[in-house]
Scaffold this motif. Sequence first.
Motif, PDB file in Angstrom:
ATOM      1  N   ILE A  64     -22.566   6.598   2.397  1.00  0.00           N
ATOM      2  CA  ILE A  64     -21.305   6.189   1.781  1.00  0.00           C
ATOM      3  C   ILE A  64     -21.645   5.156   0.723  1.00  0.00           C
ATOM      4  CG2 ILE A  64     -19.102   5.020   2.141  1.00  0.00           C
ATOM      5  CD1 ILE A  64     -19.210   6.043   5.041  1.00  0.00           C
ATOM      6  N   ASP A  65     -21.148   5.359  -0.476  1.00  0.00           N
ATOM      7  CA  ASP A  65     -21.355   4.415  -1.559  1.00  0.00           C
ATOM      8  C   ASP A  65     -20.437   3.222  -1.337  1.00  0.00           C
ATOM      9  OD1 ASP A  65     -21.632   2.979  -3.882  1.00  0.00           O
ATOM     10  OD2 ASP A  65     -20.985   4.588  -5.218  1.00  0.00           O
ATOM     11  N   ILE A  66     -21.007   2.104  -0.885  1.00  0.00           N
ATOM     12  CA  ILE A  66     -20.174   0.942  -0.565  1.00  0.00           C
ATOM     13  C   ILE A  66     -19.703   0.201  -1.800  1.00  0.00           C
ATOM     14  CG2 ILE A  66     -21.165   0.642   1.726  1.00  0.00           C
ATOM     15  CD1 ILE A  66     -22.855  -1.652   0.547  1.00  0.00           C
ATOM     16  N   ASP A  67     -20.215   0.572  -2.968  1.00  0.00           N
ATOM     17  CA  ASP A  67     -19.791  -0.071  -4.207  1.00  0.00           C
ATOM     18  C   ASP A  67     -18.713   0.720  -4.950  1.00  0.00           C
ATOM     19  OD1 ASP A  67     -21.542  -2.250  -3.932  1.00  0.00           O
ATOM     20  OD2 ASP A  67     -23.195  -1.051  -4.717  1.00  0.00           O
ATOM     21  N   GLN A  68     -18.250   1.813  -4.369  1.00  0.00           N
ATOM     22  CA  GLN A  68     -17.252   2.616  -5.065  1.00  0.00           C
ATOM     23  C   GLN A  68     -15.885   1.933  -5.066  1.00  0.00           C
ATOM     24  OE1 GLN A  68     -16.168   6.362  -3.107  1.00  0.00           O
ATOM     25  NE2 GLN A  68     -17.166   5.596  -1.267  1.00  0.00           N
ATOM     26  N   GLN A  69     -15.109   2.264  -6.062  1.00  0.00           N
ATOM     27  CA  GLN A  69     -13.773   1.698  -6.197  1.00  0.00           C
ATOM     28  C   GLN A  69     -12.907   2.152  -5.031  1.00  0.00           C
ATOM     29  OE1 GLN A  69     -11.881   2.728  -9.891  1.00  0.00           O
ATOM     30  NE2 GLN A  69      -9.904   1.915  -9.270  1.00  0.00           N
ATOM     31  N   ILE A  70     -12.149   1.224  -4.440  1.00  0.00           N
ATOM     32  CA  ILE A  70     -11.271   1.594  -3.335  1.00  0.00           C
ATOM     33  C   ILE A  70      -9.803   1.278  -3.600  1.00  0.00           C
ATOM     34  CG2 ILE A  70     -13.055   1.475  -1.553  1.00  0.00           C
ATOM     35  CD1 ILE A  70     -11.972  -1.317  -0.839  1.00  0.00           C
ATOM     36  N   VAL A  71      -9.520   0.582  -4.677  1.00  0.00           N
ATOM     37  CA  VAL A  71      -8.137   0.277  -5.037  1.00  0.00           C
ATOM     38  C   VAL A  71      -7.777   1.099  -6.271  1.00  0.00           C
ATOM     39  CG1 VAL A  71      -6.519  -1.526  -5.734  1.00  0.00           C
ATOM     40  CG2 VAL A  71      -8.338  -2.051  -4.085  1.00  0.00           C
ATOM     41  N   PHE A  72      -6.682   1.841  -6.162  1.00  0.00           N
ATOM     42  CA  PHE A  72      -6.264   2.719  -7.245  1.00  0.00           C
ATOM     43  C   PHE A  72      -4.788   2.504  -7.525  1.00  0.00           C
ATOM     44  CE2 PHE A  72      -9.900   4.691  -5.273  1.00  0.00           C
ATOM     45  CZ  PHE A  72     -10.641   5.172  -6.342  1.00  0.00           C
ATOM     46  N   ASP A  73      -4.374   2.835  -8.726  1.00  0.00           N
ATOM     47  CA  ASP A  73      -2.972   2.794  -9.113  1.00  0.00           C
ATOM     48  C   ASP A  73      -2.286   4.001  -8.480  1.00  0.00           C
ATOM     49  OD1 ASP A  73      -0.523   3.277 -10.420  1.00  0.00           O
ATOM     50  OD2 ASP A  73      -1.240   2.426 -12.307  1.00  0.00           O
ATOM     51  N   ARG A  74      -1.454   3.744  -7.475  1.00  0.00           N
ATOM     52  CA  ARG A  74      -0.809   4.819  -6.718  1.00  0.00           C
ATOM     53  C   ARG A  74      -0.064   5.783  -7.641  1.00  0.00           C
ATOM     54  NH1 ARG A  74       0.774   6.090  -1.594  1.00  0.00           N
ATOM     55  NH2 ARG A  74       2.748   7.195  -1.391  1.00  0.00           N
ATOM     56  N   ALA A  75       0.745   5.251  -8.537  1.00  0.00           N
ATOM     57  CA  ALA A  75       1.535   6.100  -9.433  1.00  0.00           C
ATOM     58  C   ALA A  75       0.633   6.991 -10.285  1.00  0.00           C
ATOM     59  CB  ALA A  75       2.446   5.248 -10.309  1.00  0.00           C
ATOM     60  N   ALA A  76      -0.478   6.453 -10.750  1.00  0.00           N
ATOM     61  CA  ALA A  76      -1.410   7.228 -11.576  1.00  0.00           C
ATOM     62  C   ALA A  76      -2.050   8.353 -10.763  1.00  0.00           C
ATOM     63  CB  ALA A  76      -2.482   6.314 -12.168  1.00  0.00           C
ATOM     64  N   VAL A  77      -2.405   8.077  -9.526  1.00  0.00           N
ATOM     65  CA  VAL A  77      -3.009   9.113  -8.673  1.00  0.00           C
ATOM     66  C   VAL A  77      -1.982  10.206  -8.383  1.00  0.00           C
ATOM     67  CG1 VAL A  77      -4.071   9.600  -6.433  1.00  0.00           C
ATOM     68  CG2 VAL A  77      -4.662   7.490  -7.664  1.00  0.00           C
ATOM     69  N   LEU A  78      -0.753   9.822  -8.076  1.00  0.00           N
ATOM     70  CA  LEU A  78       0.291  10.817  -7.823  1.00  0.00           C
ATOM     71  C   LEU A  78       0.499  11.708  -9.046  1.00  0.00           C
ATOM     72  CD1 LEU A  78       2.891   8.608  -5.906  1.00  0.00           C
ATOM     73  CD2 LEU A  78       1.349  10.331  -4.924  1.00  0.00           C
ATOM     74  N   ARG A  79       0.530  11.099 -10.225  1.00  0.00           N
ATOM     75  CA  ARG A  79       0.685  11.885 -11.459  1.00  0.00           C
ATOM     76  C   ARG A  79      -0.504  12.824 -11.669  1.00  0.00           C
ATOM     77  NH1 ARG A  79       2.469   7.042 -13.428  1.00  0.00           N
ATOM     78  NH2 ARG A  79       0.468   6.613 -14.435  1.00  0.00           N
ATOM     79  N   LYS A  80      -1.703  12.301 -11.446  1.00  0.00           N
ATOM     80  CA  LYS A  80      -2.919  13.098 -11.662  1.00  0.00           C
ATOM     81  C   LYS A  80      -2.898  14.391 -10.850  1.00  0.00           C
ATOM     82  CE  LYS A  80      -7.956  12.823 -11.175  1.00  0.00           C
ATOM     83  NZ  LYS A  80      -9.083  11.928 -10.870  1.00  0.00           N
ATOM     84  N   TYR A  81      -2.406  14.308  -9.611  1.00  0.00           N
ATOM     85  CA  TYR A  81      -2.397  15.477  -8.720  1.00  0.00           C
ATOM     86  C   TYR A  81      -1.025  16.148  -8.644  1.00  0.00           C
ATOM     87  CZ  TYR A  81      -7.045  14.027  -7.431  1.00  0.00           C
ATOM     88  OH  TYR A  81      -8.375  13.707  -7.479  1.00  0.00           O
ATOM     89  N   ASN A  82      -0.108  15.719  -9.531  1.00  0.00           N
ATOM     90  CA  ASN A  82       1.235  16.288  -9.571  1.00  0.00           C
ATOM     91  C   ASN A  82       1.927  16.227  -8.208  1.00  0.00           C
ATOM     92  OD1 ASN A  82       3.367  17.416 -10.997  1.00  0.00           O
ATOM     93  ND2 ASN A  82       2.744  19.511 -10.485  1.00  0.00           N
ATOM     94  N   LEU A  83       1.849  15.065  -7.592  1.00  0.00           N
ATOM     95  CA  LEU A  83       2.451  14.849  -6.269  1.00  0.00           C
ATOM     96  C   LEU A  83       3.734  14.031  -6.419  1.00  0.00           C
ATOM     97  CD1 LEU A  83      -0.818  13.920  -4.356  1.00  0.00           C
ATOM     98  CD2 LEU A  83       0.463  16.070  -4.170  1.00  0.00           C
ATOM     99  N   PRO A  84       4.710  14.285  -5.555  1.00  0.00           N
ATOM    100  CA  PRO A  84       5.953  13.516  -5.612  1.00  0.00           C
ATOM    101  C   PRO A  84       5.727  12.075  -5.151  1.00  0.00           C
ATOM    102  CG  PRO A  84       5.960  14.964  -3.710  1.00  0.00           C
ATOM    103  CD  PRO A  84       4.717  15.283  -4.495  1.00  0.00           C
ATOM    104  N   GLU A  85       6.617  11.195  -5.555  1.00  0.00           N
ATOM    105  CA  GLU A  85       6.486   9.781  -5.189  1.00  0.00           C
ATOM    106  C   GLU A  85       7.113   9.479  -3.838  1.00  0.00           C
ATOM    107  OE1 GLU A  85       7.049   6.808  -8.095  1.00  0.00           O
ATOM    108  OE2 GLU A  85       6.407   8.104  -9.734  1.00  0.00           O
TER     109      GLU A  85
END
Length: 174
Positions: A64-85
């Motif tokens: 597991i890459d322990i240096d990977q980003q773990i905090v993301f912009d929820r709204a941006a991720v939902l938009r990226k995958y075309n998911l409802p809010e």
Amino acid sequence: KKLAGIPLLIARNGLPILPDNWIYRRTYKMFVDTILTNTQDIKDRYLSYGWLTDSFIRCIHNGIDIDQQIVFDRAAVLRKYNLPEQRPIIGFFGRLVTQKQPDKFLEIAVGILQRIPQARFILAGDGPLRQEILAQAGKLQIARQIHLLGARREVMELYSICDLVLLTSRKEGL
């Protein structure tokens, strides 16, 4: 040296358990230098056969890459995958194969939707059961609430939007 020193990789990702029969005993003794597995559980199963030795099987756990980003912009991720809010979002991460029981995930989804009708369900993974999962979601009348996202290499952003993640596997080695 076996095969003139040429390394041979038989399979990676979903290697079926090596059967315990004479054909495999002979083949592996003649052509294989070692077995690599990512779980101690599989190594122990092979050792239980009695014809494979501890030194023949190496266990290298997934990293597991322990240096990977773990905090993301929820709204941006939902938009990226075309998911409802809507919330909650319940996730499944894994191959769509019998061992992982994605069908069980859908059965659980039905129960959750009876109590929380706005819930949404994501499946991050792909495999031979994909069409069956789509058909089952239709039969259960939950297809609108199910989002099959396909195989994903980077899943941390998807984990970050989940309110709950279900592990429905029959058995996991890790």
